[in-house]
Design a protein around this motif. Structure first.
Motif, PDB file in Angstrom:
ATOM      1  N   LYS A  70      79.063  48.058  54.754  1.00  0.00           N
ATOM      2  CA  LYS A  70      79.694  47.842  53.439  1.00  0.00           C
ATOM      3  C   LYS A  70      81.121  47.345  53.588  1.00  0.00           C
ATOM      4  O   LYS A  70      81.573  46.491  52.827  1.00  0.00           O
ATOM      5  CB  LYS A  70      79.714  49.147  52.639  1.00  0.00           C
ATOM      6  CG  LYS A  70      78.423  49.455  51.958  1.00  0.00           C
ATOM      7  CD  LYS A  70      78.628  50.664  51.058  1.00  0.00           C
ATOM      8  CE  LYS A  70      77.433  51.559  51.113  1.00  0.00           C
ATOM      9  NZ  LYS A  70      77.646  52.822  50.423  1.00  0.00           N
ATOM     10  N   GLN A  71      81.854  47.889  54.561  1.00  0.00           N
ATOM     11  CA  GLN A  71      83.235  47.480  54.784  1.00  0.00           C
ATOM     12  C   GLN A  71      83.311  46.025  55.248  1.00  0.00           C
ATOM     13  O   GLN A  71      84.272  45.328  54.944  1.00  0.00           O
ATOM     14  CB  GLN A  71      83.905  48.395  55.800  1.00  0.00           C
ATOM     15  CG  GLN A  71      84.135  49.788  55.282  1.00  0.00           C
ATOM     16  CD  GLN A  71      84.634  50.730  56.366  1.00  0.00           C
ATOM     17  OE1 GLN A  71      84.805  50.358  57.517  1.00  0.00           O
ATOM     18  NE2 GLN A  71      84.840  51.985  55.984  1.00  0.00           N
ATOM     19  N   GLN A  72      82.302  45.563  55.960  1.00  0.00           N
ATOM     20  CA  GLN A  72      82.289  44.188  56.446  1.00  0.00           C
ATOM     21  C   GLN A  72      81.897  43.196  55.366  1.00  0.00           C
ATOM     22  O   GLN A  72      82.279  42.041  55.399  1.00  0.00           O
ATOM     23  CB  GLN A  72      81.306  44.044  57.610  1.00  0.00           C
ATOM     24  CG  GLN A  72      81.760  44.745  58.849  1.00  0.00           C
ATOM     25  CD  GLN A  72      80.714  44.683  59.953  1.00  0.00           C
ATOM     26  OE1 GLN A  72      79.732  43.962  59.865  1.00  0.00           O
ATOM     27  NE2 GLN A  72      80.939  45.438  61.005  1.00  0.00           N
ATOM     28  N   HIS A  73      81.098  43.669  54.371  1.00  0.00           N
ATOM     29  CA  HIS A  73      80.585  42.788  53.322  1.00  0.00           C
ATOM     30  C   HIS A  73      80.815  43.411  51.949  1.00  0.00           C
ATOM     31  O   HIS A  73      79.860  43.680  51.229  1.00  0.00           O
ATOM     32  CB  HIS A  73      79.089  42.525  53.530  1.00  0.00           C
ATOM     33  CG  HIS A  73      78.750  41.973  54.862  1.00  0.00           C
ATOM     34  ND1 HIS A  73      79.001  40.664  55.209  1.00  0.00           N
ATOM     35  CD2 HIS A  73      78.214  42.544  55.961  1.00  0.00           C
ATOM     36  CE1 HIS A  73      78.614  40.464  56.460  1.00  0.00           C
ATOM     37  NE2 HIS A  73      78.137  41.593  56.938  1.00  0.00           N
ATOM     38  N   PRO A  74      82.064  43.642  51.558  1.00  0.00           N
ATOM     39  CA  PRO A  74      82.314  44.312  50.280  1.00  0.00           C
ATOM     40  C   PRO A  74      81.807  43.543  49.060  1.00  0.00           C
ATOM     41  O   PRO A  74      81.476  44.133  48.047  1.00  0.00           O
ATOM     42  CB  PRO A  74      83.834  44.464  50.235  1.00  0.00           C
ATOM     43  CG  PRO A  74      84.351  43.470  51.206  1.00  0.00           C
ATOM     44  CD  PRO A  74      83.275  43.262  52.237  1.00  0.00           C
TER      45      PRO A  74
END
Length: 78
Positions: A70-74
């Protein structure tokens, strides 16, 4: 095709390290031999060239993996 709880990312979008099982196929985190899990063998049939097989692996801690992803693809988070 291996059975997973979430869809596998398209193999062409994965780095060489992800395709070789050195990094998680979802969050790209470095994996440890004997601790993390094998997702399975995935046959790949490119439109051009020879068919090949990748052996995907994933983080053992699925909750942390999902959070890193999730942090990589917000922008993809609902």
């Amino acid at each position: 095709m291996p059975q997973t709880q979430r869809p596998l990312p398209p193999v062409p979008s994965l780095s060489e390290h992800q395709q070789r099982g050195w990094r998680c196929c979802w969050c790209r985190y470095p994996l440890s031999p004997g601790y993390d899990q094998a997702v399975g063998e995935v046959p790949v049939k490119p439109p051009n060239g020879a068919a090949y097989t990748v052996f995907l692996r994933a983080c053992a801690d699925t909750a942390e993996c999902a959070e890193r992803e999730k942090q990589q693809h917000p922008e993809e988070t609902p």
